[in-house]
Structures are given as structure tokens and as C-alpha cells.
Design a protein around this motif. Structure first.
Motif, PDB file in Angstrom:
ATOM      1  N   GLU A  87      32.601  65.998 149.569  1.00 60.80           N
ATOM      2  CA  GLU A  87      32.468  66.401 151.016  1.00 60.80           C
ATOM      3  C   GLU A  87      30.942  66.454 150.960  1.00 60.80           C
ATOM      4  O   GLU A  87      30.270  66.166 152.069  1.00 60.80           O
ATOM      5  N   ASP A  88      30.340  67.044 149.988  1.00 66.10           N
ATOM      6  CA  ASP A  88      28.973  67.382 149.904  1.00 66.10           C
ATOM      7  C   ASP A  88      28.205  65.816 150.002  1.00 66.10           C
ATOM      8  O   ASP A  88      27.011  65.803 150.999  1.00 66.10           O
ATOM      9  N   ALA A  89      28.746  64.971 149.576  1.00 69.66           N
ATOM     10  CA  ALA A  89      27.987  63.864 149.597  1.00 69.66           C
ATOM     11  C   ALA A  89      27.979  63.210 150.936  1.00 69.66           C
ATOM     12  O   ALA A  89      27.135  62.668 151.293  1.00 69.66           O
ATOM     13  N   GLU A  90      29.286  63.282 151.505  1.00 68.12           N
ATOM     14  CA  GLU A  90      29.604  62.387 152.776  1.00 68.12           C
ATOM     15  C   GLU A  90      28.537  63.348 153.757  1.00 68.12           C
ATOM     16  O   GLU A  90      28.089  62.500 154.619  1.00 68.12           O
ATOM     17  N   GLN A  91      28.337  64.684 153.839  1.00 73.93           N
ATOM     18  CA  GLN A  91      27.617  65.153 154.852  1.00 73.93           C
ATOM     19  C   GLN A  91      26.202  65.041 154.645  1.00 73.93           C
ATOM     20  O   GLN A  91      25.379  64.659 155.702  1.00 73.93           O
ATOM     21  N   TRP A  92      25.896  64.841 153.446  1.00 74.72           N
ATOM     22  CA  TRP A  92      24.283  64.140 153.017  1.00 74.72           C
ATOM     23  C   TRP A  92      24.282  62.877 153.775  1.00 74.72           C
ATOM     24  O   TRP A  92      23.452  62.541 154.413  1.00 74.72           O
ATOM     25  N   CYS A  93      25.032  62.094 153.267  1.00 79.75           N
ATOM     26  CA  CYS A  93      24.878  60.629 153.902  1.00 79.75           C
ATOM     27  C   CYS A  93      24.976  60.546 155.400  1.00 79.75           C
ATOM     28  O   CYS A  93      24.076  59.995 156.293  1.00 79.75           O
ATOM     29  N   ALA A  94      25.641  61.500 156.014  1.00 79.82           N
ATOM     30  CA  ALA A  94      25.745  61.394 157.335  1.00 79.82           C
ATOM     31  C   ALA A  94      24.366  61.875 158.061  1.00 79.82           C
ATOM     32  O   ALA A  94      23.969  61.378 159.157  1.00 79.82           O
TER      33      ALA A  94
END
Length: 160
Positions: A87-94
Motif C-alpha cells: 500500500e505504501d508503494a501504491e500511494q507513492w506511485c499514485a
């Protein structure tokens, strides 16, 4: 003749654990927060890239820049930069994709964090038995978008 392609599905590059739900509590990164407190793992990674892979100064500088953004993001989420969740990775990418071109996000940020977690997995002094960036690529839309971009680039480059 071209070299064999890597699997297109990120799950085929993850190893044993393909979803965070499969990882038992004892192996979850949050168990290691005290051990990583104050440790500058990203700097260790950049140094290793420079020494072991003869990385260019440009690569190291872009890796440091990506690391700054990654560490800020992880700090804002209350975790050490080496202990991310998918989830951390997804938010960073977004967040990055909202303000930057996909090519820039891929080349200057995402691929460095992907390599960072791969590096952690291959070093026994780190407890990284799963890859949160690949997990995010398999599960979430923005990280998956960057994964698909990577696959498309590798297919294009291998046909040249």
C-alpha cells in the motif's frame, strides 16, 4: 537472436510470497522497525551499487534523489524506508504519477525503489523475504501501470 524474456507477471518474479496476506506475522517488516531505526539503508544500497556494479555518477545521483522522495514518503507513513507495505508503494506511485510524466516516474524513481527491494532480498543481513513493490504491481493499479510500462519497454528494447 534475443535473450529470453523475463516473466510478464510480477508474481513470477516474487519468490515464495506473492501477497502480503501470505506472509506470517513473524516475517512482516513491521517486526523489524526497532532494528532499522536510525539505519540509513538507502545509502548502503547506493554505495553498493557504486562499488559492486560500477554504477555511473548519474545513476547514483538519481538513486539518491529517488531515495530522498521514497524516504520522505515512508516517513510520512510512519515507517522506515526499508520496511514498506504494498500500500505504501501504491500511494507513492499514485502521488508521483499525479505530478510527473510516467517515463520520469519509471526511470528516475520507481525502478530505483524496485531495485532497492530486490537488493534487500538478496542480502542475508536483511530480513526481506517478500518484495512489496512487486506485490503492489500485482495488486494495485498505479504500481501495475508502471510494471506494465517496464514490460513494454523491455519488449521494445529486446527487439532492437
Amino acid at each position: 537472436m534475443t535473450t529470453a524474456e523475463k516473466p510478464r507477471d510480477p508474481k513470477q518474479q516474487m519468490g515464495v510470497f506473492t501477497e502480503l496476506a501470505e506472509v506470517s506475522e513473524e516475517y512482516r517488516f513491521r517486526q523489524y522497525s526497532q532494528a532499522y531505526s536510525g539505519r540509513h539503508v538507502w545509502d548502503e544500497f547506493v554505495t553498493a551499487q557504486r562499488e559492486n556494479h560500477d554504477a555511473s555518477e548519474w545513476y547514483c545521483e538519481t538513486a539518491r534523489k529517488a531515495g530522498r522522495y521514497w524516504k520522505e514518503h515512508m516517513e510520512s507513513r510512519g515507517r522506515h524506508h526499508a520496511l514498506a507495505t504494498p500500500e505504501d508503494a501504491e500511494q507513492w506511485c499514485a502521488d508521483l504519477l499525479e505530478t510527473r510524466k510516467k517515463t520520469t516516474v519509471y526511470r528516475e524513481y520507481w525502478v530505483k525503489v524496485l531495485r532497492f527491494y530486490s537488493w534487500l532480498q538478496y542480502h542475508t543481513e536483511h530480513p526481506h523475504v517478500y518484495h512489496p513493490i512487486l506485490m503492489a504491481a500485482a495488486e494495485y493499479p498505479k504500481t501495475s501501470e508502471l510494471w506494465d510500462f517496464k514490460i513494454a519497454r523491455s519488449r521494445t528494447n529486446s527487439s532492437e
